[in-house]
Design an enzyme around this catalytic site. Structure first.
Site, short mmCIF file in Angstrom:
data_model
loop_
_atom_site.label_atom_id
_atom_site.label_comp_id
_atom_site.label_asym_id
_atom_site.label_seq_id
_atom_site.Cartn_x
_atom_site.Cartn_y
_atom_site.Cartn_z
N ASP A 127 0.87 -1.17 0.00
CA ASP A 127 0.00 0.00 0.00
C ASP A 127 0.91 1.24 0.00
O ASP A 127 2.14 1.13 0.12
CB ASP A 127 -0.98 -0.02 1.19
CG ASP A 127 -2.22 0.83 0.89
OD1 ASP A 127 -2.17 1.65 -0.05
OD2 ASP A 127 -3.23 0.69 1.60
C1 NOJ Z 1 -4.08 3.85 -0.05
C2 NOJ Z 1 -5.25 2.93 0.15
O1 NOJ Z 1 -5.14 2.28 1.39
C3 NOJ Z 1 -5.37 1.88 -0.95
O2 NOJ Z 1 -6.56 1.17 -0.76
C4 NOJ Z 1 -5.31 2.51 -2.30
O3 NOJ Z 1 -5.45 1.53 -3.29
C5 NOJ Z 1 -4.00 3.25 -2.44
N1 NOJ Z 1 -3.92 4.28 -1.42
C6 NOJ Z 1 -3.83 3.87 -3.81
O4 NOJ Z 1 -4.68 4.93 -3.99
#
Ligand code: NOJ
Length: 744
Positions: A288
């Site tokens: 993430d």
């Molecule tokens: C953080 C989020 O937790 C995740 O779900 C998302 O896909 C990413 N950012 C990218 O935007």
């Protein structure tokens, strides 16, 4: 009304869908030769570039943007870009990659396509309330069809995190509290996004996230620590991920949280032992957003080099936005802390998917302006979003059959900050959704009411401030009406990422306004729009009709109007329990019994002094404009052996005056086992549509696997003994029977 009785018995097959061939996991000879040949020509820096993912400045979904990402593309320092879309923009970036880098390796474009790309469907929690797997799959299919025409190859979805705590804002992005329903929905969404085969120009690579147990954040506070046993991890949180992997999910995203002291992004047990060795996952693992870097804050890595070393050696393949792989991996290889073999393995996984997508043959295959124009918001997509939005609506209360409303006469006062709001119904993570395409409730009603009907409108108040200056006008309109429809709830940004709430009531002064409307003496229908269960004890007691509408997307107003006016008979069922008060949280239906189960006449039992144990609205609950009755729960035998199938049947009758769709739910309890078991667990369900007076015999077949659990040695097994099988309309309203599992 004539009673129709179906002669044959229907064995519920609706949850036994066949899986698509996992073609994406099987590398062809041509692909292997191509990937090996390319890999052999790559420098270490070029390999590390493939393991690097940066956001573009087209859209940004995290705390910071890396300046100079275009230079990174031209220098081959990045293999994938997210938050860049449209055919034209992705073409521009792809041109840089394939014309200016030495090896011309095309970029992979990712984006959070969560519940639609431009045609926005209900938030995932709302879609889950449909319990309609085919419709959910179709929603993902359409999202992929639109996004893949705008240059995208990869979605960061589905989110398959089980969530038992509605304070956690990301509950909106998943399928709710139940592992079984969540696993089926995980599979449906992966199949929808990936379609028949990766590489078709209407599909996206799926990414099951956030691996793992992100939904178990302490106190429901986003990003917070998780401390759960291996048993809870495997029983509750992992099955939807395994279902996604089994359905062929191409990628997995690690979660921000730690689990019992080990951050997921540096958790070899999760990423290698379970994901790759047990489940045989063949795709790649992405972190993430900056979650490698965050292992320093966790206190798990002393510095960026150590964080990078932990991540890659645990099983991470791609670094989202953290630049740690970019900055540290080459040094780590020189210091022999990371092997070239580990890097090669990660690069191979990424190149294989680029190959399967057909990007080496045509890097621009997905950046197609013509397809972009014709596919995005195609009429059939809007129609599907409309159907899905209707299915997601859950009727929570309807005293005196206040609903449906008469559409041929009378005056409706439509009041509230969400009644004519075009922004909030898109919900969180609304992709390329455009508020200007949203149909409001006011528009939906106006389009359907006959000329003899009068529609009055007042906003009354905002969602989340203390201004009361609109109350007077709202109350004055209410007094002129025959019925009041109040549309209230949350702002879209109150759920989703970084959107935990410690209070789950209607925000701002909405409930005050609701009380004033009620005081007018006119009947009130409350329409709720929210990304999570809310605590609404006053409304539940005093407002005669309550309709849960989540955030329904582009077609919100049309769908809600059809339900209000009875053109559609609501069929949604809650995928999550609604608490009476936040003090009960977590409140979920499949809890354990304890040694002192609730007995209201005995003080020394497991309960609260000031509130019931039960939720306000239980898991699986939802009303209809008709009524269904359940009778004659029968088993084909009183005992089964491991080789048997036990057939459980029940007669369901539509006792009302309208056709309606019922979700027949089967729960199971293992009464005594070597490890304590939940009081009930959903094991099967089935949707049937019955005409007025019609009854149907619904049968479910239970096999050994449905009776199995992880025993004391964490072996998946079913233990002989007695089981209670329960069938009914929701987790609290069930008929039951007992049977025995014998050794043979
Ligand atoms: C953080 C989020 O937790 C995740 O779900 C998302 O896909 C990413 N950012 C990218 O935007």
């Amino acid at each position: 009304m004539q009673m129709v009785k179906k002669v044959g018995r229907m064995l519920c097959m609706c949850v036994m869908m066949s899986l698509p061939a996992m073609a994406q996991n099987i590398a062809s000879d041509g692909e292997e030769a191509f990937v090996e040949q390319l890999l052999s020509r790559m420098t270490l820096e070029e390999k590390i570039g493939q393991l690097t993912l940066y956001t573009s400045d087209y859209d940004v979904s995290g705390p910071f943007l890396r300046a100079g990402y275009l230079d990174d593309i031209k220098a081959g320092r990045v293999g994938a870009i997210f938050n860049a879309f449209t055919a034209a923009f992705t073409r521009k970036l792809q041109t840089m990659a394939v014309e200016q880098t030495r090896l011309k390796v095309p970029l992979l474009f990712g984006y959070d396509v969560i519940h639609g790309f431009r045609t926005i469907f209900p938030i995932p929690l709302g879609e889950a309330a449909s319990w309609d797997l085919a419709a959910i799959e179709k929603s993902a299919r359409i999202a992929a069809t639109e996004a893949s025409a705008a240059g995208l190859h990869w979605t960061f979805a589905p989110m398959v995190d089980i969530a038992r705590d509605p304070r956690w804002g990301r509950i909106a992005e998943g399928a709710g509290e139940d592992t079984y329903l969540g696993s089926l929905i995980a599979r449906a969404r992966v199949q929808g996004f990936q379609g028949q085969a990766i590489g078709r120009d209407d599909t996206l690579l799926a990414c099951a996230k956030h691996f793992a147990a992100y939904g178990a954040a302490e106190a429901g506070r986003d990003y917070n620590s998780v401390d759960i046993s291996e048993r809870t991890l495997r029983e509750v949180y992992l099955p939807p991920f395994q279902a996604a992997v089994d359905a062929g999910a191409a990628t997995i995203m690690t979660s921000f949280n730690e689990i019992s002291g080990i951050p997921s992004t540096g958790n070899r047990h999760l990423l290698t032992d379970i994901l790759r060795n047990e489940w045989k996952f063949q795709g790649f693992v992405v972190t993430d957003y900056t979650s490698i870097n965050e292992m320093i804050n966790h206190g798990f890595a002393a510095n960026e080099a150590e964080a990078g070393e932990l991540a890659i050696n645990s099983g991470v393949d791609m670094d989202m936005q953290g630049a740690i792989f970019q900055n540290e991996l080459a040094k780590l290889v020189a210091q022999q802390r990371v092997s070239v073999a580990a890097i090669d393995a990660a690069v191979r996984r990424i190149l294989r998917l680029k190959y399967k997508l057909g990007l080496f043959a045509n890097p621009f295959a997905y950046s197609d302006e013509t397809r972009e124009k014709t596919r995005i918001m195609a009429p059939e997509h809007l129609q599907a979003a409309f159907e899905m939005a209707k299915k997601a609506i859950v009727l929570l209360k309807n005293d005196g059959n206040l609903l449906p409303l008469a559409k041929n006469g009378g005056t409706i006062a439509l009041i509230g900050p969400l009644a004519d709001n075009r922004h909030e119904p898109l919900g969180s993570w609304c992709g390329a959704g455009d508020w200007q395409h949203v149909m409001t409730i006011r528009q939906g009603l106006a389009a359907r009411l006959s000329p003899g009907c009068k529609l009055l409108y007042a906003k009354g108040c905002n969602i989340n401030d203390t201004a009361r200056d609109g109350f007077a006008e709202a109350v004055q309109l209410a007094q002129q009406a025959d019925v009041i429809v109040a549309a209230m709830g949350e702002e879209a940004i109150m759920s989703g990422e970084a959107a935990s709430r410690a209070n789950l009531n209607l925000p701002g002064v909405q409930e005050e306004l609701l009380r004033e409307l009620k005081a007018s003496g006119k009947p009130v229908v409350l329409i709720l729009m929210n990304g999570r269960p809310l605590t609404i004890p006053w409304a539940a007691e005093h407002i005669p009709a309550i309709v849960e509408c989540w955030f329904l997307g582009t077609q919100s107003g049309h769908a809600i109007a059809e339900v209000l006016l009875g053109d559609y008979n609501p069929s949604g069922r809650l995928p999550v329990s609604f608490p009476r008060t936040i003090g009960q949280i977590p409140v979920y239906y499949n809890h354990k019994n304890t040694g002192r189960p609730l007995d209201v006449n005995n003080k020394y039992t497991s309960k609260y002094l000031d509130v019931a144990n039960s939720p306000l609205y239980p898991f699986g609950f939802g009303l209809s404009y008709t009524r269904f009755s359940y009778a004659n729960l029968t088993l084909n035998q009183a005992a089964m052996t491991p080789a048997d199938k036990l057939v459980v049947s029940v007669e369901v009758k539509n006792c009302g005056e309208r056709a309606g769709t019922e979700t027949v739910q089967l729960y199971l309890r293992d009464e005594f086992a070597s490890v304590t078991r939940p009081v009930k667990e959903l094991k099967k369900f089935c949707q049937i549509t019955l005409q007025p007076g019609e009854s149907q015999n619904v049968a479910f077949a239970l096999a050994l696997n449905d009776l199995s659990f992880y025993d004391r040695n964490m072996q998946w097994t079913a233990e002989p003994g007695t089981f209670v099988v329960m069938v009914g309309a929701n987790a609290s309203d069930l008929l039951s029977a007992r049977f025995e599992l014998r050794k043979r």
